[in-house]
Each structure stands twice: as structure tokens, then as C-alpha cells.
Design an enzyme around this catalytic site. Structure first.
Site, PDB file in Angstrom:
ATOM      1  N   HIS A   1       0.832  -1.212   0.000  1.00  0.00           N
ATOM      2  CA  HIS A   1       0.000   0.000   0.000  1.00  0.00           C
ATOM      3  C   HIS A   1       0.859   1.252   0.000  1.00  0.00           C
ATOM      4  CE1 HIS A   1       0.537  -0.761   4.418  1.00  0.00           C
ATOM      5  NE2 HIS A   1       0.674   0.554   4.463  1.00  0.00           N
TER       6      HIS A   1
ATOM      7  N   HIS B   1       3.919   7.000   4.072  1.00  0.00           N
ATOM      8  CA  HIS B   1       4.850   5.878   3.908  1.00  0.00           C
ATOM      9  C   HIS B   1       4.401   4.969   2.770  1.00  0.00           C
ATOM     10  CE1 HIS B   1       1.937   3.903   6.768  1.00  0.00           C
ATOM     11  NE2 HIS B   1       2.198   2.830   6.038  1.00  0.00           N
TER      12      HIS B   1
ATOM     13  N   GLU C   1       7.653   0.839   5.203  1.00  0.00           N
ATOM     14  CA  GLU C   1       7.143  -0.227   6.068  1.00  0.00           C
ATOM     15  C   GLU C   1       7.369  -1.555   5.355  1.00  0.00           C
ATOM     16  OE1 GLU C   1       2.890  -0.089   6.689  1.00  0.00           O
ATOM     17  OE2 GLU C   1       2.965  -1.462   8.389  1.00  0.00           O
TER      18      GLU C   1
END
EC number: 5.1.99.-
Lengths: 134, 134
Positions: free
Chosen positions: A7, A79, A130
Site C-alpha cells: 500500500h 509511507h 514499512e
């Protein structure tokens, strides 16, 4: 090592307005807001055919994105998340290369119920990265 | 209206170092650098299983990312690109909603040889959004 882009997370100053824009103006499939009290955010998932956008809005005290929105009042990309098969192996490989893992260095359970780690933006071209084990 | 996430573009201060990091440390499939003189950038494409990362570095005078790197010397996420089927229909729908299209409002041919438009970050949660007709 890294697999799919899981994502892109976008911090937004008005969650309802951002969700409505993605649904009504951009014509995307937008899910209902979910409170994630363990992560200090309310999230709206936008399902694209190949990945997800996560709209993030602060929830509660000490939200990890409150400071970001203070610095970026219009919002911004917070992020990006890459999938990995083995998060401990990924962590060890990254640390051996000199990259810094945020926090204790031990994976936490992320918003999708899976182990995640965050990497230091200064070690990754200014991007907060991440990693999520899938 | 929007379809796949075509790519995430990351402006980087050292293209060779960023490409080596994605190839050697993150273990991704990294293409050779391509000069795009019409767009004022040198690009390295990183092929993930579901989308692409584009590492951007300034090329020539008046590169559109030179100012971004001055403000963000470590680099950072520069834009995200969503695919659309009909870029003129998308533009007209966005303009009718009040969103601002950058430049003349006429699509240009992007780095992939397809028509693209950029949308004003202030109208999209602080994110520079590219639309690409596929």
C-alpha cells in the site's frame, strides 16, 4: 527480497472529504473508515485493482501521524509498504547493510494483523518504508 | 475512474546509490537508468510484482525535480500515478469537481510514451497525482 507494493499511505487533514473525493471524483472503491486504536489512526482503505491506498487520520492522543500533519497541513504521502516473506530475515539483511530499523527492532502487529517493521527514512531516499510479512 | 496504481515516483539525490540499494539490499528487479531529456529526468525503473517504483534524478537545466530535491535533500516521494482509460474524460470530470490540472490542461506524452496529466497537490491531500492513459 521485497515483493508486492502492499500500500501507499496518505495522511489527510479531513478523512471524510478525502474518502468522498476518492469515491465520487476519482471513482475508486472506498471502504468504510476503521478505527485502529492500537496504531493511533483511523484508516480508510481504497482498493485499486493491483494495490491499496490507505488514507490515515489521527486517532486519540499521541497519534504517530499528528506531527506529520502539523508539518504538512494539506496532508501528504506518509509511507510506502513493501511485502516480504520473512520479516526477521529481511530485518537482519537490512541491518547488516547499515540501514536503521525504527523502534525496538522487533516486529509489531500492524493494521492488517501481520508483523511489520518501519525503516528510517534517512536510509531510504527520504521515504518512510514499512515492511509487512505476508 | 482510476484503475491500477501505475507507479510511485521517488526523487533521489544519488541515483546509482538508490538503484544499488533497491537491487542489492532490497533484492528488487532494477532496470538500467534511462535518460528522459524531454522530461528533465533520468529514471531507474524498479519492477515489483504488482507495480513499479520510479527513481527520479534531475537531467539537464530546469529539471522539474531539481527544486524538490533542494527542499528535500535526502529525497522523497515525488508523485503517484493512477491509470485511467480516457484521460480527457478524466480531466473533464476532475475539472468539473473543482480540481486543478497543472500546466495547459492538455495531456502531454509521458515517460512511458502515453498521455499524462498532473493534478494540483493542494487539491489531493498534498500529493502530486499523475494520471496516465493506458
Amino acid at each position: 527480497m521485497i515483493g508486492r507494493l502492499n500500500h501507499v499511505a496518505i495522511a489527510v487533514p479531513d478523512l471524510a472529504a478525502a474518502a468522498a473525493q476518492y469515491r465520487d471524483t476519482l471513482g475508486a472503491m472506498v471502504r468504510d473508515p476503521q478505527d485502529e486504536p492500537d496504531h493511533g489512526v483511523t484508516v480508510v482503505f481504497i482498493e485499486l485493482p493491483n494495490t491499496k491506498i490507505e488514507l490515515l487520520y489521527p486517532l486519540g492522543e499521541n497519534s504517530p501521524i499528528a506531527g506529520f500533519l502539523e508539518k504538512n497541513p494539506a496532508g501528504g504521502i506518509h509511507h510506502i509498504c513493501y511485502e516480504v516473506e520473512d520479516i526477521l530475515a529481511a530485518r537482519d539483511r537490512l541491518k547488516a547493510s547499515g540501514a536503521r530499523v525504527l523502534g525496538s527492532g522487533e516486529p509489531k502487529i500492524g493494521a492488517h494483523g501481520k508483523p511489520v517493521l518501519f525503516l528510517h527514512p534517512k536510509d531510504f531516499n527520504g521515504c518512510l518504508v514499512e515492511l509487512e510479512q505476508v
